[in-house]
Design a protein around this motif. Sequence first.
Motif, mmCIF file in Angstrom:
data_model
loop_
_atom_site.group_PDB
_atom_site.id
_atom_site.type_symbol
_atom_site.label_atom_id
_atom_site.label_comp_id
_atom_site.label_asym_id
_atom_site.label_seq_id
_atom_site.Cartn_x
_atom_site.Cartn_y
_atom_site.Cartn_z
ATOM 1 N N ASN A 132 0.637 -1.428 0.039
ATOM 2 C CA ASN A 132 0.076 -0.048 -0.229
ATOM 3 C C ASN A 132 1.004 1.700 0.401
ATOM 4 O OD1 ASN A 132 -2.901 -0.862 0.521
ATOM 5 N ND2 ASN A 132 -1.599 -2.040 1.614
ATOM 6 N N MET A 133 2.062 1.084 0.145
ATOM 7 C CA MET A 133 2.896 2.629 0.027
ATOM 8 C C MET A 133 4.465 2.219 -0.785
ATOM 9 S SD MET A 133 4.756 4.017 3.485
ATOM 10 C CE MET A 133 3.415 4.261 4.460
ATOM 11 N N SER A 134 4.164 3.009 -1.489
ATOM 12 C CA SER A 134 5.695 3.426 -2.358
ATOM 13 C C SER A 134 6.758 2.956 -1.095
ATOM 14 C CB SER A 134 6.142 5.034 -2.927
ATOM 15 O OG SER A 134 7.424 5.040 -2.817
ATOM 16 N N PHE A 135 7.824 1.489 -1.715
ATOM 17 C CA PHE A 135 9.022 1.185 -0.648
ATOM 18 C C PHE A 135 9.854 1.969 -0.559
ATOM 19 C CE2 PHE A 135 13.460 0.086 -0.048
ATOM 20 C CZ PHE A 135 13.292 -0.867 0.585
ATOM 21 N N LYS A 136 9.728 3.790 -1.877
ATOM 22 C CA LYS A 136 11.337 4.636 -1.352
ATOM 23 C C LYS A 136 10.222 5.201 -0.060
ATOM 24 C CE LYS A 136 12.877 8.748 -3.346
ATOM 25 N NZ LYS A 136 13.381 9.240 -4.520
ATOM 26 N N ARG A 137 9.173 5.486 -0.441
ATOM 27 C CA ARG A 137 8.667 6.426 1.471
ATOM 28 C C ARG A 137 8.748 5.512 2.191
ATOM 29 N NH1 ARG A 137 2.718 8.722 0.082
ATOM 30 N NH2 ARG A 137 4.300 9.483 -1.974
ATOM 31 N N LEU A 138 8.400 4.726 2.265
ATOM 32 C CA LEU A 138 8.271 3.522 2.679
ATOM 33 C C LEU A 138 10.064 3.142 4.112
ATOM 34 C CD1 LEU A 138 7.430 1.131 5.519
ATOM 35 C CD2 LEU A 138 7.535 -0.393 3.106
ATOM 36 N N PHE A 139 10.485 3.363 3.086
ATOM 37 C CA PHE A 139 12.116 3.554 3.706
ATOM 38 C C PHE A 139 13.084 4.197 4.169
ATOM 39 C CE2 PHE A 139 16.910 3.833 2.965
ATOM 40 C CZ PHE A 139 16.901 2.210 3.706
ATOM 41 N N ILE A 168 13.373 7.529 9.323
ATOM 42 C CA ILE A 168 12.862 9.468 10.156
ATOM 43 C C ILE A 168 12.773 9.158 11.550
ATOM 44 C CG2 ILE A 168 11.661 10.954 10.484
ATOM 45 C CD1 ILE A 168 10.840 10.991 7.233
ATOM 46 N N LEU A 169 11.078 7.147 11.303
ATOM 47 C CA LEU A 169 11.463 7.058 13.135
ATOM 48 C C LEU A 169 12.854 6.527 13.881
ATOM 49 C CD1 LEU A 169 9.288 5.934 14.865
ATOM 50 C CD2 LEU A 169 8.728 3.706 13.434
ATOM 51 N N PHE A 170 13.348 5.691 13.368
ATOM 52 C CA PHE A 170 14.590 5.321 13.577
ATOM 53 C C PHE A 170 15.364 6.338 14.013
ATOM 54 C CE2 PHE A 170 19.003 3.615 14.453
ATOM 55 C CZ PHE A 170 18.709 2.596 15.375
ATOM 56 N N ASP A 171 15.874 7.614 13.351
ATOM 57 C CA ASP A 171 15.866 8.472 13.917
ATOM 58 C C ASP A 171 15.572 9.149 15.014
ATOM 59 O OD1 ASP A 171 18.393 9.571 13.023
ATOM 60 O OD2 ASP A 171 18.025 10.827 11.934
#
Length: 467
Positions: free
Chosen positions: A75-82, A87-90
């Motif tokens: 359901n999401m572009s892999f580029k956006r998901l990555f 960002i969440l990890f950071d």
Amino acid sequence: METKHAMSPLTRFLFIATMLIGTFTMSISQSSLSTAYPTLMTYFGVSADTIQWLTTGFMIVMCITMPISPWLLNNMSFKRLFALELILFDFGTLIIYLGNNFPIVMLGRVMEAAAVGVLFPSYQTVLLEITPEKKRGTIMGVAGLVMGSALACGPIISGIVLHYTTWRGLFVFFMTVITLILIVSFFVMKDVMVRKETKLDWLSIFYTLGLVGLLYFISEIGRGNANYTELGIILVVSLVMLTLFVYRQLHIKNPLLDLWVMKSFNYDLSVLLTGFSYISLIVVTIIFPLYYQQVLHVSPFISGMALVPGAALLSFLNPLTGTLADKFGFKSTMIFGMCMIVIGWGLLTCLHLTNIWGMILIAMLIEGGNAFVMMPAVTLGANSLPDELISHGTAVITTIRQVLGSTGVTVATLILVNFTKMASNSGKSLPVANQFGFHAVSITFFVISIIGLVIAMMIRNTKKDSK
């Protein structure tokens, strides 16, 4: 939409390299704190069984976010998901860096774990999707550098950083690398997955919380002051929730996790094998540094550096074992690896080593064996499934591996603490009591490794079927 066919060799290389370096760095965080446990215990004023939740809690959160990865990929572009995962990890890492008490640091670890939990099965699925089946063993061997080598490198990097800075310096390292990878990803990452948009099944996500209860029960049941009535209720509720989760996945049109992948016998064996090898690897990276510091009385820096030879061997062997599996078959490759793991734990069981060099050799044997088992098992599992189920199969195998790994760390910690306390209460000196506890851990995982060897012998095909 861009696919693997639209990628030039250079684009493909940069895509895979960026994905693997980002995942490698995030994977390091899973085991990196083991070397820092004594430092963090002193800083926050908490006990060993509390501080280990920075690792155990991390792994539990990973377990409940992994099943969401197939839906996100659909359901999401892999580029956006990555990018969102980075960002969440950071952000979680920043919270840990700024945290001045244990609950705040734990919150940051939860955020890190959520990002890693989604990324682990996602990056494996993407690699399998963009790679021809005949080359999957080789490319997943390279991916093993992330899964295995990063896990082994965590305590090493932690030991080096702690030697020169405070514990916060470790998280500065993570933030720096991940931020750089995030910037690069905007230019090199591509949307390589075919999407099939579906509605997110929130009820299934709720049922996955049964994993949290189950792992909490396992971690608490061995404590001396455990409330058995409360734990019994948690266990029953957790098992009911997991049963409802399984039932729902088998009966709804668009399951969060398609559990029909489990109908393949070879896939089921692969799931167990990758889990059993992962248990041995993560227990080595968590328990061995404690042994070096508590029994051999070396510094955190030395205990981290003592893991370098094993990690180096694992890194060297991972790409080679994938090629060997492609050429000679998965069964023989994995049996050889499990034999190495069995011998390693067997030597620890029979010998009472007080020499760090002997421990290093045994760590190399166990970690080298893991290279012959874990990623070949993942590849064999994927090859047992149709392409449209690979994302679900990878999520299942990664989730179960993580559950078994979490259980392994928890069991190892409980055995170590309880047997050490038992020996100490019987009048033994602290060094002798510590060694008694570690010996009990060795016996336990020697038995577990034998079970893994039996599973490897049950694998059906020695070579991949051509399709």
